[in-house]
Design a protein around this motif. Sequence first.
Motif, PDB file in Angstrom:
ATOM      1  N   GLY A  98     -51.595  -2.855  22.351  1.00  0.00           N
ATOM      2  CA  GLY A  98     -51.071  -4.139  22.810  1.00  0.00           C
ATOM      3  C   GLY A  98     -52.047  -5.295  22.704  1.00  0.00           C
ATOM      4  N   THR A  99     -53.267  -5.021  22.238  1.00  0.00           N
ATOM      5  CA  THR A  99     -54.274  -6.091  22.120  1.00  0.00           C
ATOM      6  C   THR A  99     -54.880  -6.137  20.718  1.00  0.00           C
ATOM      7  OG1 THR A  99     -56.122  -4.713  22.867  1.00  0.00           O
ATOM      8  CG2 THR A  99     -54.845  -5.859  24.572  1.00  0.00           C
ATOM      9  N   ASN A 100     -54.074  -5.886  19.719  1.00  0.00           N
ATOM     10  CA  ASN A 100     -54.518  -5.843  18.331  1.00  0.00           C
ATOM     11  C   ASN A 100     -54.958  -7.237  17.858  1.00  0.00           C
ATOM     12  OD1 ASN A 100     -54.773  -5.561  15.555  1.00  0.00           O
ATOM     13  ND2 ASN A 100     -52.630  -5.001  15.219  1.00  0.00           N
ATOM     14  N   ALA A 101     -56.239  -7.415  17.597  1.00  0.00           N
ATOM     15  CA  ALA A 101     -56.781  -8.716  17.170  1.00  0.00           C
ATOM     16  C   ALA A 101     -56.373  -9.089  15.753  1.00  0.00           C
ATOM     17  CB  ALA A 101     -58.305  -8.701  17.289  1.00  0.00           C
ATOM     18  N   PHE A 102     -55.902  -8.148  14.966  1.00  0.00           N
ATOM     19  CA  PHE A 102     -55.543  -8.396  13.570  1.00  0.00           C
ATOM     20  C   PHE A 102     -54.095  -8.840  13.377  1.00  0.00           C
ATOM     21  CE2 PHE A 102     -58.780  -4.929  13.234  1.00  0.00           C
ATOM     22  CZ  PHE A 102     -59.768  -5.658  12.584  1.00  0.00           C
ATOM     23  N   ALA A 103     -53.226  -8.549  14.322  1.00  0.00           N
ATOM     24  CA  ALA A 103     -51.783  -8.691  14.157  1.00  0.00           C
ATOM     25  C   ALA A 103     -51.373 -10.084  13.696  1.00  0.00           C
ATOM     26  CB  ALA A 103     -51.069  -8.349  15.456  1.00  0.00           C
ATOM     27  N   GLY A 104     -50.614 -10.113  12.604  1.00  0.00           N
ATOM     28  CA  GLY A 104     -50.034 -11.344  12.103  1.00  0.00           C
ATOM     29  C   GLY A 104     -50.948 -12.216  11.267  1.00  0.00           C
ATOM     30  N   LYS A 105     -52.214 -11.867  11.162  1.00  0.00           N
ATOM     31  CA  LYS A 105     -53.158 -12.693  10.394  1.00  0.00           C
ATOM     32  C   LYS A 105     -53.078 -12.322   8.912  1.00  0.00           C
ATOM     33  CE  LYS A 105     -56.434 -13.075  14.218  1.00  0.00           C
ATOM     34  NZ  LYS A 105     -56.117 -14.414  14.624  1.00  0.00           N
ATOM     35  N   PRO A 106     -52.921 -13.312   8.031  1.00  0.00           N
ATOM     36  CA  PRO A 106     -52.868 -13.007   6.604  1.00  0.00           C
ATOM     37  C   PRO A 106     -54.201 -12.450   6.128  1.00  0.00           C
ATOM     38  CG  PRO A 106     -53.051 -15.375   6.957  1.00  0.00           C
ATOM     39  CD  PRO A 106     -52.873 -14.747   8.304  1.00  0.00           C
ATOM     40  N   TYR A 175     -55.027 -16.037  -3.011  1.00  0.00           N
ATOM     41  CA  TYR A 175     -55.334 -15.776  -1.600  1.00  0.00           C
ATOM     42  C   TYR A 175     -55.128 -17.034  -0.766  1.00  0.00           C
ATOM     43  CZ  TYR A 175     -58.060 -14.650   2.600  1.00  0.00           C
ATOM     44  OH  TYR A 175     -58.475 -14.465   3.901  1.00  0.00           O
ATOM     45  N   VAL A 176     -55.599 -18.166  -1.239  1.00  0.00           N
ATOM     46  CA  VAL A 176     -55.439 -19.431  -0.513  1.00  0.00           C
ATOM     47  C   VAL A 176     -53.958 -19.746  -0.346  1.00  0.00           C
ATOM     48  CG1 VAL A 176     -55.839 -21.932  -0.591  1.00  0.00           C
ATOM     49  CG2 VAL A 176     -57.701 -20.342  -1.166  1.00  0.00           C
ATOM     50  N   ALA A 177     -53.188 -19.591  -1.410  1.00  0.00           N
ATOM     51  CA  ALA A 177     -51.742 -19.846  -1.329  1.00  0.00           C
ATOM     52  C   ALA A 177     -51.080 -18.880  -0.344  1.00  0.00           C
ATOM     53  CB  ALA A 177     -51.114 -19.715  -2.715  1.00  0.00           C
ATOM     54  N   TRP A 178     -51.514 -17.620  -0.360  1.00  0.00           N
ATOM     55  CA  TRP A 178     -50.972 -16.601   0.551  1.00  0.00           C
ATOM     56  C   TRP A 178     -51.264 -16.956   2.000  1.00  0.00           C
ATOM     57  CZ3 TRP A 178     -47.685 -12.852   0.990  1.00  0.00           C
ATOM     58  CH2 TRP A 178     -47.836 -11.852   1.963  1.00  0.00           C
ATOM     59  N   VAL A 179     -52.499 -17.326   2.275  1.00  0.00           N
ATOM     60  CA  VAL A 179     -52.885 -17.700   3.646  1.00  0.00           C
ATOM     61  C   VAL A 179     -52.031 -18.868   4.124  1.00  0.00           C
ATOM     62  CG1 VAL A 179     -54.750 -18.686   5.039  1.00  0.00           C
ATOM     63  CG2 VAL A 179     -55.212 -16.728   3.531  1.00  0.00           C
ATOM     64  N   HIS A 180     -51.891 -19.900   3.287  1.00  0.00           N
ATOM     65  CA  HIS A 180     -51.072 -21.059   3.663  1.00  0.00           C
ATOM     66  C   HIS A 180     -49.623 -20.642   3.940  1.00  0.00           C
ATOM     67  CE1 HIS A 180     -53.719 -24.510   3.369  1.00  0.00           C
ATOM     68  NE2 HIS A 180     -54.261 -23.979   2.281  1.00  0.00           N
ATOM     69  N   ALA A 181     -49.079 -19.791   3.077  1.00  0.00           N
ATOM     70  CA  ALA A 181     -47.677 -19.382   3.240  1.00  0.00           C
ATOM     71  C   ALA A 181     -47.475 -18.637   4.564  1.00  0.00           C
ATOM     72  CB  ALA A 181     -47.247 -18.511   2.062  1.00  0.00           C
ATOM     73  N   ILE A 182     -48.381 -17.748   4.904  1.00  0.00           N
ATOM     74  CA  ILE A 182     -48.233 -16.968   6.139  1.00  0.00           C
ATOM     75  C   ILE A 182     -48.460 -17.859   7.360  1.00  0.00           C
ATOM     76  CG2 ILE A 182     -49.165 -15.049   7.498  1.00  0.00           C
ATOM     77  CD1 ILE A 182     -47.506 -14.224   5.011  1.00  0.00           C
ATOM     78  N   LEU A 183     -49.446 -18.723   7.310  1.00  0.00           N
ATOM     79  CA  LEU A 183     -49.747 -19.591   8.476  1.00  0.00           C
ATOM     80  C   LEU A 183     -48.651 -20.615   8.734  1.00  0.00           C
ATOM     81  CD1 LEU A 183     -53.593 -20.197   8.076  1.00  0.00           C
ATOM     82  CD2 LEU A 183     -52.410 -18.577   9.591  1.00  0.00           C
TER      83      LEU A 183
END
Length: 185
Positions: A98-106, A175-183
């Motif tokens: 329940g405290t996963n620091a990675f969750a949802g980060k591209p 990678y930059v495009a991917w990060v932007h899309a997820i954020l």
Amino acid sequence: MSIKVAVLVGSLRKDSFNRRLAHAVEKLAPDELAFEHVAIGDLPLYDQDLDGNYPVPWTAMKQQIQAADALLFVTPEYNRSVPGVLKNAIDIASRPYGTNAFAGKPGAVIGASIGSTGSALAQQHLRNVLAYLDVPLLGQPEVFVQFKDDGPVDADGNITVDSTRKFLQGFVDRYVAWVHAILQR
């Protein structure tokens, strides 16, 4: 907008090829990405008995990852899998439940090796772990870089082979495009 990228390099070796690769990627990235290497070498081994009272080094590392907007994993291959030090850091940052620091980060997974497969099997294992931890991963291009005595990246992270520079720039752009899309979701 500045995007903080937590970089986890799975090699502790002073002259690590994977650390060189990480620095090469950072040099190709636009200024909007701020890369911060996460120190994983001195972390005590994960022990579930400590979930209720995390040691200070665990808490500090976990907070560093929580503060990041995106993730970059750079892994060598040890015995056809992920180095134990990297897996330990992932276990620490994703626990307790329940405290996963990675969750949802591209994120993205890349790696280097002296072998011709350039860490492909380790990357596949790592992708399986990160998929379970809810890290949306860039699928393509896959980055398996073979290192030799003369490159393709020097000790300062400078790319010495033009074809490698072109390939890594393509990865960085995706990678930059991917990060932007997820954020922006």
